[in-house]
Design a protein around this motif. Structure first.
Motif, PDB file in Angstrom:
ATOM      1  N   LEU A  44      48.750  29.480  57.555  1.00 38.81           N
ATOM      2  CA  LEU A  44      49.601  28.467  58.067  1.00 38.81           C
ATOM      3  C   LEU A  44      50.816  27.798  57.425  1.00 38.81           C
ATOM      4  O   LEU A  44      51.098  26.558  57.370  1.00 38.81           O
ATOM      5  N   CYS A  45      51.546  28.605  56.847  1.00 38.10           N
ATOM      6  CA  CYS A  45      52.844  28.357  55.723  1.00 38.10           C
ATOM      7  C   CYS A  45      53.961  28.089  56.579  1.00 38.10           C
ATOM      8  O   CYS A  45      54.369  28.827  57.629  1.00 38.10           O
ATOM      9  N   GLY A  46      54.628  27.294  56.302  1.00 39.05           N
ATOM     10  CA  GLY A  46      55.949  26.873  56.922  1.00 39.05           C
ATOM     11  C   GLY A  46      56.925  26.024  55.790  1.00 39.05           C
ATOM     12  O   GLY A  46      56.327  26.037  54.686  1.00 39.05           O
ATOM     13  N   GLY A  47      58.100  26.034  55.899  1.00 40.98           N
ATOM     14  CA  GLY A  47      58.906  25.655  55.180  1.00 40.98           C
ATOM     15  C   GLY A  47      60.243  25.283  55.592  1.00 40.98           C
ATOM     16  O   GLY A  47      60.560  25.322  56.738  1.00 40.98           O
ATOM     17  N   GLU A  48      61.226  24.869  54.635  1.00 37.46           N
ATOM     18  CA  GLU A  48      62.586  24.220  55.269  1.00 37.46           C
ATOM     19  C   GLU A  48      63.533  24.084  53.808  1.00 37.46           C
ATOM     20  O   GLU A  48      62.893  24.305  52.715  1.00 37.46           O
ATOM     21  N   THR A  49      64.785  24.196  54.046  1.00 32.03           N
ATOM     22  CA  THR A  49      65.525  24.144  52.995  1.00 32.03           C
ATOM     23  C   THR A  49      66.170  22.859  52.992  1.00 32.03           C
ATOM     24  O   THR A  49      66.741  22.244  53.939  1.00 32.03           O
ATOM     25  N   TRP A  50      66.285  22.265  51.603  1.00 31.97           N
ATOM     26  CA  TRP A  50      66.767  21.021  51.565  1.00 31.97           C
ATOM     27  C   TRP A  50      68.266  21.209  50.854  1.00 31.97           C
ATOM     28  O   TRP A  50      68.239  22.231  50.090  1.00 31.97           O
ATOM     29  N   SER A 101      49.335  22.404  49.683  1.00 24.88           N
ATOM     30  CA  SER A 101      49.873  23.242  48.509  1.00 24.88           C
ATOM     31  C   SER A 101      51.186  23.576  48.784  1.00 24.88           C
ATOM     32  O   SER A 101      51.463  24.204  49.916  1.00 24.88           O
ATOM     33  N   ALA A 102      52.174  23.419  47.836  1.00 25.03           N
ATOM     34  CA  ALA A 102      53.470  23.780  48.018  1.00 25.03           C
ATOM     35  C   ALA A 102      54.277  24.278  46.924  1.00 25.03           C
ATOM     36  O   ALA A 102      53.788  24.332  45.635  1.00 25.03           O
ATOM     37  N   THR A 103      55.435  25.002  47.126  1.00 27.63           N
ATOM     38  CA  THR A 103      56.143  25.637  45.898  1.00 27.63           C
ATOM     39  C   THR A 103      57.680  24.930  46.312  1.00 27.63           C
ATOM     40  O   THR A 103      57.925  24.786  47.240  1.00 27.63           O
ATOM     41  N   ILE A 104      58.278  24.864  45.315  1.00 29.52           N
ATOM     42  CA  ILE A 104      59.827  24.466  45.394  1.00 29.52           C
ATOM     43  C   ILE A 104      60.542  25.657  44.778  1.00 29.52           C
ATOM     44  O   ILE A 104      60.186  25.663  43.487  1.00 29.52           O
ATOM     45  N   THR A 105      61.789  25.992  45.115  1.00 27.08           N
ATOM     46  CA  THR A 105      62.561  26.957  44.474  1.00 27.08           C
ATOM     47  C   THR A 105      63.948  26.874  44.866  1.00 27.08           C
ATOM     48  O   THR A 105      64.439  26.882  45.876  1.00 27.08           O
ATOM     49  N   LEU A 147      67.574  23.710  47.786  1.00 24.82           N
ATOM     50  CA  LEU A 147      66.244  23.720  47.350  1.00 24.82           C
ATOM     51  C   LEU A 147      65.157  24.397  48.547  1.00 24.82           C
ATOM     52  O   LEU A 147      65.022  23.720  49.531  1.00 24.82           O
ATOM     53  N   GLU A 148      64.574  25.316  48.313  1.00 28.88           N
ATOM     54  CA  GLU A 148      63.553  25.836  49.158  1.00 28.88           C
ATOM     55  C   GLU A 148      62.092  25.351  49.000  1.00 28.88           C
ATOM     56  O   GLU A 148      61.637  25.354  47.943  1.00 28.88           O
ATOM     57  N   ILE A 149      61.614  24.554  49.873  1.00 30.34           N
ATOM     58  CA  ILE A 149      60.217  24.176  49.751  1.00 30.34           C
ATOM     59  C   ILE A 149      59.306  24.861  50.846  1.00 30.34           C
ATOM     60  O   ILE A 149      59.593  25.026  51.957  1.00 30.34           O
ATOM     61  N   LYS A 150      58.135  25.310  50.583  1.00 30.39           N
ATOM     62  CA  LYS A 150      57.254  25.782  51.405  1.00 30.39           C
ATOM     63  C   LYS A 150      55.932  25.255  50.957  1.00 30.39           C
ATOM     64  O   LYS A 150      55.372  24.884  49.996  1.00 30.39           O
ATOM     65  N   GLY A 151      55.059  24.988  52.050  1.00 31.29           N
ATOM     66  CA  GLY A 151      53.676  24.275  52.119  1.00 31.29           C
ATOM     67  C   GLY A 151      52.829  25.260  52.971  1.00 31.29           C
ATOM     68  O   GLY A 151      53.309  25.669  54.024  1.00 31.29           O
ATOM     69  N   CYS A 152      51.452  25.032  52.459  1.00 31.07           N
ATOM     70  CA  CYS A 152      50.660  25.908  53.176  1.00 31.07           C
ATOM     71  C   CYS A 152      49.128  25.122  53.175  1.00 31.07           C
ATOM     72  O   CYS A 152      48.894  24.373  52.321  1.00 31.07           O
TER      73      CYS A 152
END
Length: 209
Positions: A127-133, A106-110, A117-122
């Motif tokens: 156990l969520c993590g993310g990174e910035t594109w 499951s993920a969000t992009i902001t 663009l910030e993407i986060k996945g859980c």
């Protein structure tokens, strides 16, 4: 005093424009570790993302648990899946496919500004993590793929008029073709852009339609 008021009006106006500029997640984005670009586009009302460039060409989806997909090319592979706009927020939510472990999350992009663009996945809500594109390509207008079927009859009707002149016109495209291919823009398939409109990729088109 007048200068302070005037400056305040300008800053207020700029602040009001910022969300509009930051709200478009479409375009090409370089992932955090720099190994790939992800092209994000709106396909039939949802945001989708697919690999549009690889630092090391020829990648395969070798970590996919589905044996039939282990040999599929990662170039053109869907990574952001059917992401829907979140009501009242400049955010889209759906699923992301992580080729590093072959799993869906499951993920969000902001969008955070015009160039990140910030993407986060859980996993199961934790156990969520993310990174910035980082943006490397401009925003992409909505795909015309959905309108192609409607325009097909018109194209068929005009074909006979263009048919009598193929011989005279034949040498021209031969000379022009290399230039148009190398000048391909994001979303346009060509030698410089082998992926093109991601909404037409079988994996995305089959789901979105």
């Amino acid at each position: 005093m007048r200068l302070a008021i005037y400056t305040g009006i300008i800053l207020a106006g700029y602040a009001g424009l910022t969300p509009a500029l930051a709200a478009d997640p479409t375009g090409d984005w370089r992932v955090a570790d720099g190994v790939a670009n992800i092209r994000v586009a709106q396909c039939n009302g949802s945001m989708w993302g697919a690999v549009s460039w690889e630092k090391q060409p020829g990648g395969r989806d070798e970590n996919n648990p589905d044996v039939s997909k282990k040999n599929r090319p990662t170039l053109g592979m869907a990574t952001l899946i059917n992401m829907k706009k979140v009501s009242g927020a400049e955010q889209w939510e759906g699923q992301v496919y992580n080729a590093k472990d072959g799993q869906m999350y499951s993920a969000t992009i902001t969008p955070t500004g015009t160039d990140q663009l910030e993407i986060k996945g859980c996993v199961l809500g934790f156990l969520c993590g993310g990174e910035t594109w980082t943006r490397v390509g401009p925003p992409i207008p909505p795909s015309t793929a959905n309108a192609m079927a409607k325009s097909a009859p018109k194209t068929t009707g005009t074909a006979p008029k263009a048919a009598p002149a193929p011989a005279a016109a034949a040498p021209v495209p031969t000379a022009v073709a290399p230039k148009s291919a190398t000048a391909a823009k994001p979303g346009q398939k060509g030698a410089a852009d082998p992926v093109g409109d991601i909404c037409l990729l079988p994996e995305i088109a089959g789901f979105a339609h």
